[in-house]
Design an enzyme around this catalytic site. Structure first.
Site, PDB file in Angstrom:
ATOM      1  N   HIS A   1      23.524  18.106 -89.526  1.00 38.29           N
ATOM      2  CA  HIS A   1      22.143  18.568 -89.356  1.00 38.29           C
ATOM      3  C   HIS A   1      21.904  18.820 -87.860  1.00 38.29           C
ATOM      4  O   HIS A   1      22.845  18.708 -87.049  1.00 38.29           O
ATOM      5  CB  HIS A   1      21.161  17.542 -89.932  1.00 38.29           C
ATOM      6  CG  HIS A   1      21.411  16.133 -89.462  1.00 38.29           C
ATOM      7  ND1 HIS A   1      21.274  15.743 -88.140  1.00 38.29           N
ATOM      8  CD2 HIS A   1      21.850  15.030 -90.121  1.00 38.29           C
ATOM      9  CE1 HIS A   1      21.559  14.467 -88.028  1.00 38.29           C
ATOM     10  NE2 HIS A   1      21.938  14.005 -89.208  1.00 38.29           N
TER      11      HIS A   1
ATOM     12  N   GLY B   1      20.700  17.111 -85.609  1.00 37.07           N
ATOM     13  CA  GLY B   1      21.091  16.001 -84.729  1.00 37.07           C
ATOM     14  C   GLY B   1      22.548  16.153 -84.303  1.00 37.07           C
ATOM     15  O   GLY B   1      22.882  16.053 -83.113  1.00 37.07           O
ATOM     16  N   HIS B   2      23.414  16.423 -85.282  1.00 31.21           N
ATOM     17  CA  HIS B   2      24.829  16.647 -84.950  1.00 31.21           C
ATOM     18  C   HIS B   2      24.976  17.900 -84.084  1.00 31.21           C
ATOM     19  O   HIS B   2      25.778  17.929 -83.144  1.00 31.21           O
ATOM     20  CB  HIS B   2      25.661  16.838 -86.228  1.00 31.21           C
ATOM     21  CG  HIS B   2      25.636  15.671 -87.165  1.00 31.21           C
ATOM     22  ND1 HIS B   2      24.980  15.702 -88.359  1.00 31.21           N
ATOM     23  CD2 HIS B   2      26.209  14.452 -87.070  1.00 31.21           C
ATOM     24  CE1 HIS B   2      25.128  14.543 -88.989  1.00 31.21           C
ATOM     25  NE2 HIS B   2      25.872  13.771 -88.220  1.00 31.21           N
TER      26      HIS B   2
ATOM     27  N   GLY C   1      25.070  10.005 -80.927  1.00 29.96           N
ATOM     28  CA  GLY C   1      23.606  10.041 -80.926  1.00 29.96           C
ATOM     29  C   GLY C   1      23.010   8.679 -80.607  1.00 29.96           C
ATOM     30  O   GLY C   1      23.544   7.646 -81.011  1.00 29.96           O
TER      31      GLY C   1
ATOM     32  N   GLN D   1      25.578   1.362 -82.366  1.00 29.24           N
ATOM     33  CA  GLN D   1      26.909   1.983 -82.433  1.00 29.24           C
ATOM     34  C   GLN D   1      27.314   2.516 -81.056  1.00 29.24           C
ATOM     35  O   GLN D   1      28.450   2.332 -80.610  1.00 29.24           O
ATOM     36  CB  GLN D   1      26.890   3.124 -83.450  1.00 29.24           C
ATOM     37  CG  GLN D   1      28.120   4.005 -83.411  1.00 29.24           C
ATOM     38  CD  GLN D   1      28.167   4.997 -84.557  1.00 29.24           C
ATOM     39  OE1 GLN D   1      28.492   4.630 -85.665  1.00 29.24           O
ATOM     40  NE2 GLN D   1      27.843   6.256 -84.289  1.00 29.24           N
TER      41      GLN D   1
HETATM   42  O1  PAF Z   1      27.917   7.926 -86.568  1.00 25.78           O
HETATM   43  C1  PAF Z   1      28.733   8.279 -87.435  1.00 25.78           C
HETATM   44  O2  PAF Z   1      28.553   9.293 -88.105  1.00 25.78           O
HETATM   45  C2  PAF Z   1      29.960   7.437 -87.680  1.00 25.78           C
HETATM   46  O3  PAF Z   1      29.676   6.077 -87.594  1.00 25.78           O
HETATM   47  C3  PAF Z   1      31.149   7.810 -86.770  1.00 25.78           C
HETATM   48  C4  PAF Z   1      30.853   7.522 -85.320  1.00 25.78           C
HETATM   49  C5  PAF Z   1      31.479   9.267 -86.968  1.00 25.78           C
HETATM   50  C6  PAF Z   1      32.380   6.979 -87.178  1.00 25.78           C
HETATM   51  O4  PAF Z   1      32.723   7.197 -88.501  1.00 25.78           O
END
Ligand code: PAF
Length: 285
Positions: free
Chosen positions: A34, A36-37, A151, A157
């Site tokens: 989306h 965001g990506h 993000g 994360q």
């Molecule tokens: O944020 C994500 O979509 C996932 O946790 C990642 C960093 C691609 C690892 O699978």
């Protein structure tokens, strides 16, 4: 755009770029892309000569009973979005390509052993960050990028990956990119697709709580507990919402804080129906 499904193909393409002296950016994703990506890809395109996006739903970061099987997937749509945003190579491996022992498991994990991955999301998802660190470190080893883009919506994360990259001396610049929101405030997430119309409306309570917290901090509030309480009270007014956590933590260590000062992070996870959504804001210096 090159579509690579094997580690060998990625290594061959990236090595050729490196021989030409080109810099490489990596955008790790689980697909169902989306805006965001897209913003991560845009940031990578801006600051690197070549961009690799991985599109892989990583089984090791899902516990039994979580949404691994139902996680949304649409590779054709992902490719169209990536082409449009100037990605050079999409890495779309099978589970067996990434985890050659079979069954989407591995005997070798990368895991941060302090309390950082046990806080916030780690309380309800105890194996999650071990799976994230493992797959991201594999992607780092495969692509060997100069920079990797994540993000800030997944703030824990991002902090965990920064720590892992430092601890393992990856020498890769970890770039955090701002949260992208829908026009009405809801943070973009592949999981928003799980929401029905009533839940979609109810999910706005997360961003409303973020905006409330932000305005309290902007108005000079220094007591993190008061901000957390106000955010919690607001979310509790929404009948379809069930709080997993609303907490104020140090944005680097993820330890709880009482006094607000950068890098304080206000983070939340809230179930809307059965969908667990996250959102946050960081206190800027
Ligand atoms: O944020 C994500 O979509 C996932 O946790 C990642 C960093 C691609 C690892 O699978």
């Amino acid at each position: 755009m090159i579509v690579a499904t094997t580690i060998e193909d990625v290594r061959r393409e990236v090595s050729a770029w490196k021989r030409e002296g080109l810099t490489v950016g990596l955008v790790p994703t689980m697909g169902y892309l989306h805006e965001g990506h897209a913003s991560l890809v845009d940031a990578a395109v801006k600051s690197c000569d070549r961009v690799v996006t991985s599109d892989f739903v990583n089984p090791t970061q899902f516990a039994p009973g979580e949404d691994l099987e139902t996680y949304p997937r649409d590779f054709e749509h992902d490719c169209a979005l990536l082409e449009e945003h100037g990605c050079d190579l999409v890495f779309y491996p099978s589970v067996d390509e990434m985890y050659p022992d079979g069954g989407g498991t591995t005997d070798t994990y990368v895991e941060i052993l302090n309390d950082m991955p046990k806080q916030l999301c780690g309380k309800t998802r105890p194996i999650h960050f071990r799976g994230v660190c493992t797959v991201v470190s594999k992607l780092f080893n495969i692509v060997m990028p100069d920079k990797a883009f994540f993000g800030q919506k997944d703030a824990q994360q991002l902090a965990v990956i920064r720590k892992m990259a430092r601890d393992l001396s990856y020498g890769i610049e970890i770039v955090g990119c701002p949260i992208i929101r829908e026009a009405d405030g809801l943070a973009k997430s592949s999981r928003n697709t799980y929401l029905n119309a009533d839940e979609r409306a109810a999910a706005l309570v997360l961003s409303k709580a973020v905006f409330l917290g932000q305005s309290m901090v902007q108005d000079g509030e220094k007591d993190a507990r008061k901000v957390v309480k106000a955010m919690t009270d607001l979310i509790n007014q929404e009948p379809l919402a069930r709080i997993d956590y609303v907490e104020a933590v140090d944005g680097v260590t993820m330890k709880n804080v009482e006094a607000i000062a950068p890098p304080t992070l206000f983070a939340m996870a809230v179930y809307i129906g059965s969908t667990r959504l996250i959102d946050n804001f960081a206190v800027e210096a």
